[in-house]
Write a protein that holds these residues in place. Sequence first.
Motif, PDB file in Angstrom:
ATOM      1  N   HIS A 112     -11.916 -33.060   3.487  1.00  0.00           N
ATOM      2  CA  HIS A 112     -10.700 -34.057   4.076  1.00  0.00           C
ATOM      3  C   HIS A 112     -11.050 -35.414   3.512  1.00  0.00           C
ATOM      4  O   HIS A 112      -9.775 -36.293   3.202  1.00  0.00           O
ATOM      5  N   ARG A 121      -2.527 -36.411   2.943  1.00  0.00           N
ATOM      6  CA  ARG A 121      -2.504 -36.178   4.673  1.00  0.00           C
ATOM      7  C   ARG A 121      -2.124 -35.089   4.992  1.00  0.00           C
ATOM      8  O   ARG A 121      -1.083 -34.599   4.470  1.00  0.00           O
ATOM      9  N   PRO A 122      -2.459 -34.746   5.986  1.00  0.00           N
ATOM     10  CA  PRO A 122      -1.977 -33.588   6.754  1.00  0.00           C
ATOM     11  C   PRO A 122      -0.576 -33.830   7.641  1.00  0.00           C
ATOM     12  O   PRO A 122      -0.543 -35.084   7.999  1.00  0.00           O
ATOM     13  N   GLU A 124       1.624 -33.686  10.977  1.00  0.00           N
ATOM     14  CA  GLU A 124       1.206 -33.281  12.549  1.00  0.00           C
ATOM     15  C   GLU A 124       2.716 -32.621  12.767  1.00  0.00           C
ATOM     16  O   GLU A 124       3.660 -33.064  12.701  1.00  0.00           O
ATOM     17  N   GLU A 154       0.920 -24.331  14.781  1.00  0.00           N
ATOM     18  CA  GLU A 154       0.801 -24.358  13.415  1.00  0.00           C
ATOM     19  C   GLU A 154      -0.076 -23.213  12.945  1.00  0.00           C
ATOM     20  O   GLU A 154      -1.111 -23.077  13.412  1.00  0.00           O
ATOM     21  N   ARG A 156      -0.387 -22.636   9.379  1.00  0.00           N
ATOM     22  CA  ARG A 156      -0.906 -22.997   8.133  1.00  0.00           C
ATOM     23  C   ARG A 156      -0.680 -24.541   8.037  1.00  0.00           C
ATOM     24  O   ARG A 156       0.426 -24.842   8.205  1.00  0.00           O
ATOM     25  N   ARG A 157      -1.667 -25.181   7.870  1.00  0.00           N
ATOM     26  CA  ARG A 157      -1.463 -26.776   7.824  1.00  0.00           C
ATOM     27  C   ARG A 157      -0.662 -27.214   6.782  1.00  0.00           C
ATOM     28  O   ARG A 157      -0.930 -26.522   5.446  1.00  0.00           O
ATOM     29  N   TYR A 159       0.743 -30.432   3.896  1.00  0.00           N
ATOM     30  CA  TYR A 159       0.295 -31.756   3.453  1.00  0.00           C
ATOM     31  C   TYR A 159       1.331 -32.375   2.918  1.00  0.00           C
ATOM     32  O   TYR A 159       2.217 -32.022   2.016  1.00  0.00           O
ATOM     33  N   ALA A 169       4.275 -26.666   6.234  1.00  0.00           N
ATOM     34  CA  ALA A 169       3.366 -26.248   7.179  1.00  0.00           C
ATOM     35  C   ALA A 169       4.093 -24.966   7.515  1.00  0.00           C
ATOM     36  O   ALA A 169       5.351 -24.960   7.809  1.00  0.00           O
TER      37      ALA A 169
END
Length: 176
Positions: A112, A121-122, A124, A154, A156-157, A159, A169
């Motif tokens: 990360h 960055r992920p 949210e 969620e 699968r995250r 990005y 996502a």
Amino acid sequence: MADKRVVETEPSPDAADAPDPGAGAPENVQLETVARERDDYYDRLLRKTAEFDNYRRRVERERREQTEQAVLDLLQELLLVIDDFDLALEVDAGGGPSAYRKGVELIHAKLHDLLKKYGVRPIEVVGADFDPNLHEAVVHEASPGHREGEVLEELRRGYMIGDRLLRPAMVKVAKA
């Protein structure tokens, strides 16, 4: 006194059409000057065209080299993370599962950090309204405690890299 005849000669019609050697010279000089200027401008055009082609090729080559270097830098940093995974797999798990988990968490944090270094960055998503530009809805679930279109989970995250979507996502969305 004797009669003297004076004969005046008129110029022949052919003589009037013949160019005067002194009168035509400025036209020839002007024509030669214009021809030289034309040739000079044409030569400049050819040189500028060649310079521009060389510039374009150089910029394309530099861009390609820069992209390749960026990929190489990223891959070298990923290899360091792979080395950590290799070490974790070789180590005897004598300390139990908690020690093994701690090692995996350190590697996860390192990954990360690497992503953050490159501007990734992920996204949210839980609790946010469904946005088809950022989310991919794979499950719709009736949920009376949530509003219509709210992201419940969620799967699968997703990005972002800068302001661009890198990966959407995968989410579970509430429906009324």
